[in-house]
Design a protein around this motif. Structure first.
Motif, PDB file in Angstrom:
ATOM      1  N   SER A  45       0.808  -1.225   0.000  1.00  0.00           N
ATOM      2  CA  SER A  45       0.000   0.000   0.000  1.00  0.00           C
ATOM      3  C   SER A  45       0.838   1.270   0.000  1.00  0.00           C
ATOM      4  N   LEU A  46       2.149   1.134   0.062  1.00  0.00           N
ATOM      5  CA  LEU A  46       3.008   2.317   0.067  1.00  0.00           C
ATOM      6  C   LEU A  46       2.905   3.066  -1.258  1.00  0.00           C
ATOM      7  N   ARG A  47       3.077   4.393  -1.196  1.00  0.00           N
ATOM      8  CA  ARG A  47       3.130   5.225  -2.403  1.00  0.00           C
ATOM      9  C   ARG A  47       4.395   6.062  -2.343  1.00  0.00           C
ATOM     10  N   TRP A  48       5.221   5.945  -3.377  1.00  0.00           N
ATOM     11  CA  TRP A  48       6.433   6.768  -3.457  1.00  0.00           C
ATOM     12  C   TRP A  48       6.086   8.250  -3.409  1.00  0.00           C
ATOM     13  N   GLY A  49       4.980   8.629  -4.058  1.00  0.00           N
ATOM     14  CA  GLY A  49       4.613  10.034  -4.107  1.00  0.00           C
ATOM     15  C   GLY A  49       4.299  10.640  -2.760  1.00  0.00           C
ATOM     16  N   ASP A  50       3.888   9.827  -1.773  1.00  0.00           N
ATOM     17  CA  ASP A  50       3.632  10.363  -0.439  1.00  0.00           C
ATOM     18  C   ASP A  50       4.931  10.825   0.216  1.00  0.00           C
ATOM     19  N   ALA A  51       6.006  10.123  -0.067  1.00  0.00           N
ATOM     20  CA  ALA A  51       7.312  10.506   0.493  1.00  0.00           C
ATOM     21  C   ALA A  51       8.032  11.511  -0.387  1.00  0.00           C
ATOM     22  N   HIS A  52       7.700  11.496  -1.688  1.00  0.00           N
ATOM     23  CA  HIS A  52       8.438  12.286  -2.673  1.00  0.00           C
ATOM     24  C   HIS A  52       7.599  13.468  -3.161  1.00  0.00           C
ATOM     25  N   GLN A  53       7.040  14.209  -2.218  1.00  0.00           N
ATOM     26  CA  GLN A  53       6.265  15.391  -2.577  1.00  0.00           C
ATOM     27  C   GLN A  53       7.197  16.523  -2.989  1.00  0.00           C
ATOM     28  N   ALA A  54       6.849  17.192  -4.088  1.00  0.00           N
ATOM     29  CA  ALA A  54       7.595  18.388  -4.494  1.00  0.00           C
ATOM     30  C   ALA A  54       7.252  19.516  -3.531  1.00  0.00           C
ATOM     31  N   THR A  55       8.278  20.169  -3.014  1.00  0.00           N
ATOM     32  CA  THR A  55       8.097  21.182  -1.964  1.00  0.00           C
ATOM     33  C   THR A  55       8.323  22.580  -2.534  1.00  0.00           C
ATOM     34  N   GLY A  79       1.399  28.736   6.053  1.00  0.00           N
ATOM     35  CA  GLY A  79       2.053  27.741   5.210  1.00  0.00           C
ATOM     36  C   GLY A  79       1.089  27.006   4.291  1.00  0.00           C
ATOM     37  N   TRP A  80      -0.117  26.673   4.807  1.00  0.00           N
ATOM     38  CA  TRP A  80      -1.063  25.910   3.980  1.00  0.00           C
ATOM     39  C   TRP A  80      -1.632  26.759   2.847  1.00  0.00           C
ATOM     40  N   ILE A  81      -1.469  28.091   2.937  1.00  0.00           N
ATOM     41  CA  ILE A  81      -1.943  28.975   1.879  1.00  0.00           C
ATOM     42  C   ILE A  81      -0.853  29.207   0.831  1.00  0.00           C
ATOM     43  N   VAL A  82       0.369  29.433   1.275  1.00  0.00           N
ATOM     44  CA  VAL A  82       1.427  29.891   0.370  1.00  0.00           C
ATOM     45  C   VAL A  82       2.332  28.768  -0.126  1.00  0.00           C
ATOM     46  N   ASN A  83       2.375  27.623   0.570  1.00  0.00           N
ATOM     47  CA  ASN A  83       3.218  26.510   0.135  1.00  0.00           C
ATOM     48  C   ASN A  83       2.443  25.601  -0.807  1.00  0.00           C
ATOM     49  N   ILE A  84       3.135  25.089  -1.820  1.00  0.00           N
ATOM     50  CA  ILE A  84       2.516  24.215  -2.814  1.00  0.00           C
ATOM     51  C   ILE A  84       3.218  22.864  -2.725  1.00  0.00           C
ATOM     52  N   ARG A  85       2.472  21.832  -2.356  1.00  0.00           N
ATOM     53  CA  ARG A  85       3.024  20.476  -2.261  1.00  0.00           C
ATOM     54  C   ARG A  85       2.321  19.574  -3.275  1.00  0.00           C
TER      55      ARG A  85
END
Length: 821
Positions: A695-705, A718-724
């Motif tokens: 059930s692991l997802r690479w994308g959960d660990a490899h989010q673009a920050t 942060g939740w307004i201005v940061n894009i993950r």
């Protein structure tokens, strides 16, 4: 009781109402700085009206009667969308962040003051071509025109950040644009860090083990070098961890983040449609907004479109109707550290080949918000500025009675690199672009070029001329008073690597080694890639002819060549060899992980579990291999080096000795270490990611920050201005997403292709590009993150030079008319 309830209801209602009124007030003031893209402004300093047509992706297409007016319009558009970003870049390079952020940024400011990039930029303006200076001046007038408009019309201070931090905005100048380009050189620099690390490791490792841990790119062998202890008598071993550069405001990249990119081109003979093709995706640290900004300029020489960096008035990567160009970091060895011996009788003097000479010294004052001003004593030697030991971990390699000076081509005070960038925009073809190479100084870049009939790859930038007798060949610090160690000027631009119309019809660069020359014509001993180039070569050779779509496919390729090479080596004694184990035991979990990896094709897909298992395993494996030998210094090796691991598991030159833990009495084998490190990885995964392995997802660990550098850490914002964004790819895939390498989330995607472009001369209007966030730097704008969705999905937007297509469905048309006209 009823009365108490009634009063509580009134208090809660009043508090909610006050909160709502406050939120509305904040939104009102912040939204005042959202630009009106359909406005008409009367502006002083224009010769004729300027139109800024913003297409449906908010890419400005700028039309003016003269070249100066067009650059004026670009400055105006940059300031409309990215004014805070521009002022931050300028503050950074000037060493003035502490005026806004206080004590937190004092060390950043000190380093920038000592490098004096801003001073070098101011001096370099005079060296530029008059036409370039005129463009810079016009651009600066455009920036200042928007600042004046904001002040006159009370447009929310120009950006919401100015309500939170200082509202001071100094007028933009031509020197500021040169300074921002020099700041990019700092962000792409990597050799200084590598010299320090190599010197530190040489103090604790034998020559053989040093070659293992810092392996050479295959090619010409290196002659034996002296040990650093022989060049720096009195230096002791230091196993302390390296300095932390985690502040998002720092322009100095950690080791391994000095720059990367991909670019390749196909000649008409290798193109299905009969026109040259070019693809480029330069890699930089992610941020919100992106460092890149898309724009089209209609110059007298014709239209040009591509990626700009706010503050710099040129299309750095892109195309015109006659030429396309892309950039990749060249990894030219353009930095050297020089040991400078102090006069025991007068610390204001240092040793030269002529005897003791005084340092060039001047004071510099850093103003600190909320604190006392700090006065620095800046020193320069004949080799460059003196850098104190608390930067770059220099104290660990500086013996008593010495200081360290830095030689670096970006410190040039007659830097004409912007002349080169301007020449690319005006060039009529590959040959004309190559003729401008002597103008490029820093940062050194491999420039991939294509016109309708020709392709080329050339290294643009200054290369230091070193003496063949140089004691360290520029790989570790060397005594600066010895003539053979000092730079002898610069190599002629004509000696830079150059490939034009190769017989095979395909050329490109993934930051890989491109020449195999002996020192001192070597260009570099440090290269940025040994893995991506293997996958690129396979994809290019798999087709006789290519198309725009095949280039896009290669640009978005997520297969990891390192995984395909390492797993058969590391797991060869583990696959299908374990005994039966019940569910829920570590042995069964290990077996399931190996089963998954055995069936995996190496694709670093965000939806798959195998990339996470592989990445965690290799990270734990390298940690086990080096920790016992290097101690805290092992933290410097933040990313897996596939060449090192391959050497160990192939036992090249006895490298398998790294598998034995030197502190233990037992003799561990590489199979033992591989099994133990896999168990380490699975324990780490279990602690940080819930669920079964499947059930692991690479994308959960490899989010673009894509994080906002100043507001991203403010609680509630942060939740307004940061894009993950969940992303595919990895450290060594063509669609590269370099992981953080440290911290609680070491696999976050922090560095990659903020810009992608693919250009097709068979049908130029089918060319496409994209950036990783949006055009606007305003968090309340709908253009703040709109392109990020497309970028994540591997999609692009049209890259048209057709004015009618730009106007069709335009977001708005800004008209600048001469004042009183």
């Amino acid at each position: 009781m009823f009365t108490l309830f009634r009063w509580l209801l009134r208090i809660v209602t009043g508090a909610l109402a006050l909160l709502l009124v406050t939120a509305i007030g904040v939104y009102y003031f912040f939204s005042r700085s959202l630009p009106d893209y359909d406005a008409t402004w009367e502006i002083a300093g224009l010769s004729a009206p300027v139109e800024i047509v913003r297409d449906n992706a908010n890419v400005p297409h700028i039309f003016g009667a003269t070249e100066a007016d067009v650059f004026f319009g670009l400055g105006f558009a940059h300031a409309q969308d990215r004014l805070w970003q521009m002022t931050m870049l300028r503050r950074t390079v000037e060493g003035r962040l502490s005026e806004v952020f206080g004590e937190r940024t004092v060390k950043i400011d000190e380093l920038l003051r000592r490098l004096d990039l801003a001073g070098a930029a101011a001096d370099s303006v005079a060296a530029l071509d008059p036409r370039t200076r005129a463009a810079l001046d016009a651009y600066a007038r455009g920036v200042n025109a928007w600042i004046e408009t904001v002040n006159r019309e009370a447009l929310g201070r120009g950006a919401p950040e100015f309500f939170v931090f200082s509202r001071e905005i100094a007028a933009w100048t031509a020197a500021d644009s040169v300074a921002v380009s020099k700041l990019m050189s700092l962000q792409l620099a990597s050799h200084l860090d590598n010299e320090v690390l190599r010197a530190r490791l040489s103090l604790v490792l034998s020559d053989e083990r040093l070659r293992d841990i810092l392996p050479e790119v295959p090619g010409q062998g290196i002659a034996v070098l002296p040990r650093y202890a022989d060049l720096a008598p009195g230096i002791g071993q230091s196993l302390a961890a390296l300095e932390d550069r985690g502040d998002p405001l720092s322009p100095v990249p950690p080791r391994g983040f000095g720059g990367a990119s991909n670019a390749w081109a196909a000649a008409p003979s290798r193109s299905a449609a009969g026109g040259s093709l070019l693809a480029n995706d330069p890699h930089l640290g992610f941020s919100a907004p992106s460092v890149w900004y898309l724009a089209r300029l209609e110059l007298p020489s014709g239209g040009v479109i591509g990626g700009t960096i706010p503050g710099i008035p040129t299309i750095l990567v892109g195309r015109s109707a006659r030429l396309a160009w892309g950039l990749t970091t060249a990894f030219v060895d353009d930095q050297d550290l020089f040991l400078e011996e102090l006069n025991p009788g007068d610390p204001g003097e240092y040793r030269t080949e002529r005897g003791w000479e005084p340092f060039e010294t001047r004071p510099s004052i850093i103003e600190v918000k909320g604190g006392q001003p700090i006065t620095l004593r800046l020193q320069n030697t004949q080799n460059g500025p003196v850098i104190p030991g608390d930067f770059y971990d220099l104290a660990s390699v500086t013996p008593p009675g010495h200081v360290m000076a830095l030689g670096w081509t970006a410190l040039s005070r007659s830097d004409t690199s912007l002349d080169f960038s301007m020449a690319l925009m005006r060039a009529g073809g590959v040959e004309e672009a190559i003729s401008a190479l002597p103008l490029a100084i820093a940062p050194a870049q491999n420039v991939t070029l294509a016109d309708p009939e020709n392709i080329a790859l050339v290294t643009a930038g200054a290369v230091p001329r070193r003496d063949a007798r140089h004691q360290s060949q520029g790989r570790i610090p060397a005594p600066g008073w010895r003539p053979e160690n000092r730079w002898q000027g610069l190599q002629p631009a004509g000696s830079n690597p150059r490939f034009v119309n190769p017989e095979g019809g395909i050329l490109g660069n993934t930051n890989n080694k491109i020449v195999d020359r002996p020192f001192p014509q070597h260009v570099s001993f440090l290269w940025g890639d040994t893995q991506r180039v293997q996958r690129w070569r396979r994809l290019m050779q798999a087709r006789e002819v290519h198309t725009r779509d095949s280039f896009i496919e290669a640009q978005l390729d997520t297969v990891a060549p390192d995984a395909r090479a390492l797993l058969p080596l590391v797991a060869r004694d583990l696959w299908f060899t374990g005994e039966a184990a019940p569910e829920g035991t570590p042995e069964r979990r290990r077996q399931r992980a190996l089963e998954l990896l055995a069936e995996w094709n190496g694709e670093m897909n965000e939806h798959m579990p195998e990339p996470l298992i592989y990445a965690a395993w290799m990270r734990a494996l390298q940690e086990r291999l080096v920790r016992d030998d290097l101690g805290p210094l092992a933290t410097a090796l933040t990313h897996v080096d596939p060449v090192f691991i391959e050497r160990v598991f192939r036992d090249e030159g006895g490298a398998s000795v790294w598998c034995d833990v030197i502190q233990s009495t037992a003799v561990e084998t590489c199979t033992d270490i591989a099994r133990q490190s896999l168990d380490d990885a699975l324990v780490w995964i279990g602690e940080h990611h819930a669920g079964t392995l499947e059930s692991l997802r690479w994308g959960d660990a490899h989010q673009a920050t894509h994080d906002h550098q100043t507001l991203g850490e403010v609680p509630g914002l942060g939740w307004i201005v940061n894009i993950r964004q969940s992303t595919s790819g990895g450290d060594h895939t063509l669609m590269r997403g370099l992981t953080a390498g440290t911290g609680a989330q070491p696999f976050l995607n922090v560095h990659g292709a903020g810009y992608r472009g693919v250009y097709d001369f068979a049908d130029p209007e089918s060319s496409v590009f994209i950036i990783s966030t949006g055009q606007s730097g305003h968090p309340l704008s709908r253009f703040y993150d709109n392109l990020g969705v497309l970028w994540r999905r591997g999609e692009y937007i049209p890259m048209t030079l057709d004015p009618d297509l730009a106007r069709a469905g335009a977001t708005g048309v800004t008209r600048l008319v001469p004042e009183g006209g």
